[in-house]
Write an enzyme that holds these catalytic residues in place. Structure first.
Site, PDB file in Angstrom:
ATOM      1  CE  LYS A  94     -26.486  31.090 -15.723  1.00 15.94           C
ATOM      2  NZ  LYS A  94     -26.910  31.325 -15.409  1.00 15.94           N
ATOM      3  CD  GLN A  95     -22.066  31.306 -11.971  1.00 19.06           C
ATOM      4  OE1 GLN A  95     -23.239  31.318 -13.234  1.00 19.06           O
ATOM      5  NE2 GLN A  95     -21.879  32.545 -11.582  1.00 19.06           N
ATOM      6  CD1 TRP A 133     -23.818  37.107  -6.962  1.00 20.00           C
ATOM      7  CD2 TRP A 133     -21.725  37.004  -7.049  1.00 20.00           C
ATOM      8  NE1 TRP A 133     -23.477  36.104  -8.701  1.00 20.00           N
ATOM      9  CE2 TRP A 133     -22.364  35.577  -8.023  1.00 20.00           C
ATOM     10  CE3 TRP A 133     -20.008  36.626  -6.563  1.00 20.00           C
ATOM     11  CZ2 TRP A 133     -21.465  35.024  -9.232  1.00 20.00           C
ATOM     12  CZ3 TRP A 133     -19.887  35.144  -7.557  1.00 20.00           C
ATOM     13  CH2 TRP A 133     -20.512  34.862  -8.163  1.00 20.00           C
ATOM     14  CD  GLU A 177     -27.034  31.862 -12.198  1.00 15.83           C
ATOM     15  OE1 GLU A 177     -27.861  32.273 -12.753  1.00 15.83           O
ATOM     16  OE2 GLU A 177     -26.163  33.868 -12.190  1.00 15.83           O
TER      17      GLU A 177
END
Length: 787
Positions: free
Chosen positions: A596-597, A365, A492
């Protein structure tokens, strides 16, 4: 494989390796990779050794492999796809007398390689004294043509630089298939699956200085051909030979070099592949391209490359005044983004581009969310091609949605050909946001180009089918709006959740864009059988979209109840335990407040029109304290929102992290290939972060503001056939059109008209900003000031 950190001299338009450093060998092979979107060649030495991953790749060319599961489940993908290291044409081995050129032996008196960002070539100069006591200067220039999709070429020369009389040398120029490549980093899930001899020989032909090898993969049944031909200049007597076998074609040139003389060889390479054409047809395709390239000649190929890049840099360059290291890094990033997508031509743009085998060569993505926005405003024709590839996989996406029990189209989280190939459901299939990301890229491209032909033939259909998925995937909850449950957002570490804010807001935009597309293209809507009831459903779902908010804390929840989860013990997590995914069970990660991000923070950027400035400030502060950046995708998004919320020095630090991710191997895996999305982030932070550019509603707005260290920042964007240049200093912003009619934009909330005359406007002073913090051991490296 242990990967070191490369060290490059600071140069504005090039990247140079001085000497040979085995610890950084794999990283340099990635950084010095040349590609055009169809062919990718890692930056290995012509002699082949020393090397770590001597890869050559063709976009879309892969082998299939089974995806094993301890326990199978309905809807699990059954086949994986892994990029294939195809026939290597970079190899040009040199024997000086009876000593093969090898920088691990003999004496390297000097060695220098330079990636020239304006010429688009990799240059090399090596002075080497062989074990038998003879000294030669070896120079080479390598290019992968950005104008001729199938072509690469290498100019290679050898000069005798000692005074010991005539020197006898031999050059072996190879095409080598099924090259032995070790599975570097096999314990790291970000590395590629190992493939043993994936190519089966079908046809091999040769004559004179020309040879072609044709191979087919065992399982995917894809067929590829590689061809080579040569021009030679020798100063004295020479002999030639050609041998061709299924996996090796070798042209050998032996020559006598009088002292001070030079031998020059130009190697022309052509590559092609097909899933349908026969071996003779693929061979003929490559031979034709090779003949035309050789007829054009080396000098013309070099000139074409420079001309194209001059045009590209004229509308894509970012000029940074006050940080030479960052200037170099951002230009390297823009160059590699262009290489990844310019000539992909209805093939995907992989996460690693064509610079290495990492992530099995898959596209994700982040192509649509990170890479295509850069290309939309610098090379929009490449975006058209990338989105046409997505459209070509629409039937597979419809079938995937049907398997999952939904309507519309469900595009894959990771793929090469279009099928879902993620074997991990929570971070794969459940990441439905990819569909809204694709729709967002379609809408952005149309708004920036008004390409009605694309809209009619491709864009509307993708918007409609993704909108149908959201209408099917979500449901109305009495009094609580339209819900989308059981999905995974960009983060994630927070998987299979209800009402992920990023997903819901991007889906909301998708639904509204589909309604608008159906209205402007009624004939297409009728062909797709879009009904009034369906349009009404999309409108009601968008208006009622559930956006979780914690009233007590005054912040948005990245997903339902996230702010009530247990906090992660950051103080008790030592630096060596990052990334968390390699040291802790996912069960422990999923149920804690650890990010995580950038996820909700990315929504603040891409859907900033859905938040107030106060909400952005509070949300950014809350999630900044919980984001560990175990993904290279995070720093750029955090930088953009940090800049918008007034944290200019923090944004500057994150900018350096995003732009230098690969040059400094910050995630320890750049040897697998470059992080193309993070490199795109270097441009994004400049333009969307410190330039403050937003494209909400299909119009451009700017709110520029610089960090203290920079004196000025300049960039250009292409929009609706115009080219707008923006220059920002600490006090002012200057806008000017260098191409096209007048353009209406917004500067810090004020609507203005830009023409070919300079429009100079003040940059408002920044008000007070509340400090933010990061998790222990997770602050970005400070740039240009004491830690």
């Amino acid at each position: 494989m242990t990967e070191g950190r490369a060290h490059f001299p600071i140069e504005p338009w090039s990247l140079t390796e001085v000497g040979i450093d085995h610890d950084s060998l794999a990283v340099n092979e990635s950084v010095f990779a040349l590609a055009n979107g169809h062919i990718g060649m890692r930056g290995t030495l012509e002699e082949g050794e020393p090397s770590v991953v001597p890869g050559t790749y063709l976009n879309g060319f892969f082998e299939e492999r089974p995806l094993p599961y301890a326990e199978a489940g309905y809807g699990f993908p059954e086949e994986g796809q892994t990029v294939v290291n195809v026939t290597d044409g970079k190899l040009i081995r040199l024997l000086v007398g009876d000593s093969p050129l090898d920088l691990d032996y003999g004496e390297v008196q000097s060695h220098r390689r330079t990636l020239d960002l304006r010429a688009g070539v990799l240059r090399r100069t090596t002075v080497w004294r062989s074990p038998n006591g003879r000294t030669v200067e070896v120079t080479s220039t390598r290019l992968v043509s950005l104008t001729r999709r199938s072509i690469a070429a290498i100019e290679f020369s050898v000069r005798c630089v000692d005074d010991k009389g005539d020197l006898y040398v031999a050059i072996q120029s190879d095409l080598l298939a099924n090259e032995l490549v070790e599975n570097a980093g096999s314990e790291d899930p970000r590395a590629a699956a190992a493939l043993s001899k994936p190519l089966q020989g079908e046809l091999h032909v040769g004559r004179g200085r020309h040879a072609v090898l044709v191979h087919q993969t065992r399982t995917s049944r894809l067929r590829m051909a590689a061809g080579m031909d040569h021009d030679v200049e020798v100063p004295d007597s020479a002999s030639e030979d050609l041998e061709v076998s299924p996996d090796l074609a070798r042209y050998t040139l032996a020559a006598r070099l009088p002292a001070g003389s030079k031998l020059r060889l130009v190697k022309y390479l052509a590559y092609g592949w097909s899933s349908r054409r026969s071996s003779p047809a693929v061979r003929d395709q490559v031979e034709g391209a090779l003949s035309v390239a050789k007829l054009a000649g080396w000098d013309r190929l070099v000139r074409e490359q420079r001309d194209l890049l001059d045009q590209h840099w004229a509308q894509a360059d970012v000029v940074i005044e006050g940080d030479d290291e960052l200037q170099q890094a951002v230009r390297v990033g823009v160059f590699h983004v262009l290489q990844a997508g310019l000539r992909a031509e209805r093939q995907p743009i992989p996460a690693k581009g064509l610079t290495g085998p990492g992530y099995d060569g898959h596209t994700f993505w982040d192509t649509e969310t990170y890479v295509l926005p850069v290309l939309t405003y610098t090379a929009p024709e490449a975006v058209r091609d990338a989105l046409m590839w997505r459209h070509s996989t629409l039937d597979l996406a419809r079938e995937r949605a049907r398997v999952l029990g939904h309507e519309g189209a469900a595009f894959p989280w990771r793929t090469i050909r279009g099928e879902e190939t993620s074997g991990y459901w929570p971070a794969g299939t459940a990441a439905f946001h990819v569909n809204a990301d694709i729709a967002d890229a379609v809408a952005r491209y149309y708004a920036a180009t008004f390409d009605d032909t694309f809209d009619e033939q491709f864009g509307v259909e993708m918007l409609v089918e993704t909108a149908r998925l959201w209408a099917s995937l979500g449901h109305f909850d009495d009094g609580r709006g339209f819900r989308i449950d059981g999905v995974t957002g960009p983060d994630e570490y927070t998987a299979v959740v209800d009402n992920n804010v990023y997903t819901n807001l991007m889906a909301q935009k998708n639904l509204r864009e589909a309604r608008a597309a159906a209205a402007r293209q009624p004939a297409v809507a009728a062909r797709l059988k879009v009904t009034d009831d369906e349009l009404d459903l999309w409108g009601r779902a968008a208006d009622a979209m559930r956006i979780p908010f914690d009233d007590e804390l005054g912040v948005h929840q990245t997903s339902e109840h996230f702010t009530r989860h247990q906090e992660w013990d950051f103080e008790g997590t030592p630096p060596e335990k990052y990334p968390l995914l390699l040291h802790f069970p996912y069960f422990e990660i999923y149920r804690k407040q650890v990010v995580k991000q950038a996820d909700l923070v990315m929504a603040l950027h891409l859907r900033g029109d859905a938040f107030t400035p106060e909400q952005k400030a509070r949300d950014f502060a809350y999630y900044e304290a919980r984001t560990v950046r175990d993904s290279s995708l995070s720093a750029a998004q955090q930088a953009v929102v940090a800049a918008e919320t007034g944290h200019l020095e923090l944004a500057y630090d994150y900018w350096g992290e995003a732009a230098l991710t690969d040059l400094q191997n910050l995630h320890g895996n750049s040897g697998h290939g470059l992080h193309i999305a993070s490199l795109a982030g270097g441009w994004t932070v400049a333009v969307a972060g410190f330039g403050g550019m937003r494209d909400h509603g299909g119009t451009l707005s700017f709110a520029p503001r610089l960090p203290p260290r920079l004196t000025a920042l300049s960039f250009r964007v292409v929009f609706l056939g115009r080219c707008l240049t923006v220059r920002v200093t600490q006090e002012t912003a200057t806008y000017r059109l260098v191409r096209g009619e007048s353009l209406t934009i917004t500067h810090h909330g004020e609507q203005v008209q830009v023409t070919g005359e300079e429009l100079v406007l003040p940059v408002p002073e920044l008000g007070p900003v509340e400090p933010v913090r990061q998790p222990a051991h997770c602050a970005p490296r400070r740039r240009g000031r004491p830690a």
